[in-house]
Design a protein around this motif. Sequence first.
Motif, mmCIF file in Angstrom:
data_model
loop_
_atom_site.group_PDB
_atom_site.id
_atom_site.type_symbol
_atom_site.label_atom_id
_atom_site.label_comp_id
_atom_site.label_asym_id
_atom_site.label_seq_id
_atom_site.Cartn_x
_atom_site.Cartn_y
_atom_site.Cartn_z
ATOM 1 N N THR A 1 0.836 -1.201 0.000
ATOM 2 C CA THR A 1 0.000 0.000 0.000
ATOM 3 C C THR A 1 0.872 1.253 0.000
ATOM 4 N N LEU A 2 1.879 1.224 0.848
ATOM 5 C CA LEU A 2 2.787 2.352 0.958
ATOM 6 C C LEU A 2 3.529 2.567 -0.362
ATOM 7 N N LYS B 1 1.225 4.092 -2.881
ATOM 8 C CA LYS B 1 0.965 5.493 -2.582
ATOM 9 C C LYS B 1 2.165 6.351 -2.998
ATOM 10 N N ARG B 2 3.336 5.922 -2.600
ATOM 11 C CA ARG B 2 4.542 6.690 -2.921
ATOM 12 C C ARG B 2 4.738 6.801 -4.437
ATOM 13 N N SER C 1 -2.342 3.032 -7.853
ATOM 14 C CA SER C 1 -3.138 2.185 -6.975
ATOM 15 C C SER C 1 -2.438 0.840 -6.779
ATOM 16 N N LYS D 1 -4.481 9.265 -12.445
ATOM 17 C CA LYS D 1 -5.438 8.505 -11.645
ATOM 18 C C LYS D 1 -6.749 8.368 -12.414
#
Lengths: 223, 223, 223, 223
Positions: free
Chosen positions: B55-56, B59-60, B64, D3
Amino acid sequence: MAKQTGRSGRFARGGANRPRIKEPIQKRSRETRRKILDAAADLFSEMGFDRATTTLIAKRAGFSIGSIYAHFPNKRDMFLTVLDEYLERTFSYLRVGIDRLIAQKHESGIDDVAGAIEWLAVGLHEANKPNAKLNWEMFRFILMDEEADAIHARWEQKENAEIVRLMTVFKDRIKVRDIEAAAIVIHRATHEVFQYLTKNKGEVDEQAVLSEFAAMLKSYVAK
Amino acid sequence: MAKQTGRSGRFARGGANRPRIKEPIQKRSRETRRKILDAAADLFSEMGFDRATTTLIAKRAGFSIGSIYAHFPNKRDMFLTVLDEYLERTFSYLRVGIDRLIAQKHESGIDDVAGAIEWLAVGLHEANKPNAKLNWEMFRFILMDEEADAIHARWEQKENAEIVRLMTVFKDRIKVRDIEAAAIVIHRATHEVFQYLTKNKGEVDEQAVLSEFAAMLKSYVAK
Amino acid sequence: MAKQTGRSGRFARGGANRPRIKEPIQKRSRETRRKILDAAADLFSEMGFDRATTTLIAKRAGFSIGSIYAHFPNKRDMFLTVLDEYLERTFSYLRVGIDRLIAQKHESGIDDVAGAIEWLAVGLHEANKPNAKLNWEMFRFILMDEEADAIHARWEQKENAEIVRLMTVFKDRIKVRDIEAAAIVIHRATHEVFQYLTKNKGEVDEQAVLSEFAAMLKSYVAK
Amino acid sequence: MAKQTGRSGRFARGGANRPRIKEPIQKRSRETRRKILDAAADLFSEMGFDRATTTLIAKRAGFSIGSIYAHFPNKRDMFLTVLDEYLERTFSYLRVGIDRLIAQKHESGIDDVAGAIEWLAVGLHEANKPNAKLNWEMFRFILMDEEADAIHARWEQKENAEIVRLMTVFKDRIKVRDIEAAAIVIHRATHEVFQYLTKNKGEVDEQAVLSEFAAMLKSYVAK
DNA sequence: GATGAATGAGTATTCATTCAT
DNA sequence: GATGAATGAATACTCATTCAT
């Protein structure tokens, strides 16, 4: 149906003020603690911090999980204790060896610089062998945990100081200028070569590498 | 009728035949892949494999989770790719440097052994700086994952070979007997000293240690 | 330093050697296990294997997810246990009924073939009623999971054997030639008719279908 | 970085008002649709609804995912269409067969009840063979999806009606009282026996079971 | 004091569906 | 009209830690 409160989440990361459960005074309790630490040390070095689950440690130690938590506030603390004990043992080995080398010099009056260096290279390797794998886990932990870092730094400084002590005694037979820096270089280089040999055990000519390494140290240090 | 997820245990030990998702040809896809790898490399080196959650990383990278898995079959594979790329970069730096040293020798006709060694000590340090922290994670992974080990071994051998190549060129000006073993010793010692400096950045006199280290190498190697 | 979860693909195909977590001996534990199994059976039959999520099962059982996994290694295993218990119950019902029919025959000396068949048709329907929906899920699972198939095959064989046993006792009053094949036909036909009735409960004249079905069996079996 | 909104969650469960994408009129489009449906039918029957991912279906059909969604609003709808087509095919086979049986009776003037029943038992088995596995998936789906249930019910009724039609023609040669109920019993029993044979293909004496089954039907139906 | 059943937040991974190109 | 990169909610499973017995 009995719902219980249950707790979760990982251990707090930073924390320097670990409320260490005091060393037990009762004999039985002390033995239990020892068995737990031994089991933990084994498992941490066999499979690393994460994979060594508390359940596994309890099983290996021959106690219940509950007992583990009666002796240590959490898993991290167990690791820190194992770490501390391990570093202390390694340091002791080094100190005892250096004491002996210095005593020999005083007794015999001979400046066997080469022999001393040989011991550093080969002897330390022996000292490190038993827990070689723990080393990796240690260093990883040290990078992520302030207190582990502090513990490690303390012992490392003491080890450096020992090497400086040894070199100072042989000061006249040595060509190194900056003894402090040299101690670090020797100490670090030694470590890595050991780790390399441990990792590649059986695939590399250990004798050749060690003797080449000793040669390097000698040519560097001895006048 | 819903999906059914499961669990795969830890790093799969076996697998040398990682079904690497083929390098994407489309430009957009290639860029995405790069961003993910960069984010992953950052996080792996900042916080280690385990704490760098998918997840990290997503995000970074600015994507997704799904995108992560469109580009890599799993987290381990991402790490392996990061590892491979990092080792390749380091190796390239070494090779280019050694090429230059050898070219200089041929052009100038001067055997600047000392300069070459100086470069090894200082230059390699530079090469390693950017991802210094990744090193630890790498080595830990290598201990637990056969394929990581294989990848690492491949690049290490190539690096050793480069050092041997350099030493062979300067053969006449060198007093080392067993060049192979010496290459290992130099290579390993270098590594650890770098790691030490990285870890204690700001707390140690980097110049003193490096110059002492170079001195050690010179006294060992140069006739 | 965190945990690392993975993914295991779908139902593992192979495995006949399911390392079933041993039946707990402690009373509390046994009761928990039962509650979990009951909740699981309910949900599997209400909504199928996939849609019955572990979270839902835990909630229905009144425990946490963790408890589920303290009692069963995985969801598939829970299903397999539910399956096994269900088939055992059904089999028991059949066996007890057939025992009774045979005892009656011996006691009364009357060959009530018609009555026996009536029981097969009607009685078995009763036995199957409680978990009728589970049936469908079972059969689907059986197609995808070798061990489920093995479990089912074992009970089916035992059921077939019971029917054969019954028919053998009434051998002289029966016109069927191949008793083995007949047992299969009767057994299967029975099953499907029951399933049809369950599925269309309230929309079909259950009595009419059951009595017609019994008539079919009688005209087929009785001399 | 782009996105996108992305959508997720499963398909709506209940929903009878499926906004079915209208059958395409263009020839190319119709062919595309057919290829997708064929691929989908294959995969649904090979691996079930859940495991037959849209990506897989697209790949098998030789189109992109986008194309799939240009022809069907969602995966469930594809299944429903496959289901409908399959049931129609099976029904047609039954109707054609029954037409032929009735025609034969009229032409020859002979009441071959036994032959007709034989055909029901054996012929229907043939009709079901190609998509045997789809059957299971179908029934599972039918339990969980109202519209699937409706589609199935519609075709089942029509099949029952065909069997009733056949039995009515042979009315005088038949001893069955309640033709409606009998049709259901015959129809259902037939189904299950087929499924049993499919599942245990190669392990059971298909001929024995089928002939025993035909014998049952005959003894039940024929005067 | 010891036990181990119970807790539940946390993590990797999947896959139907959308929509910019 | 087609493509396939991107989305993100959903799900099985782990494990440090608590606490009733």
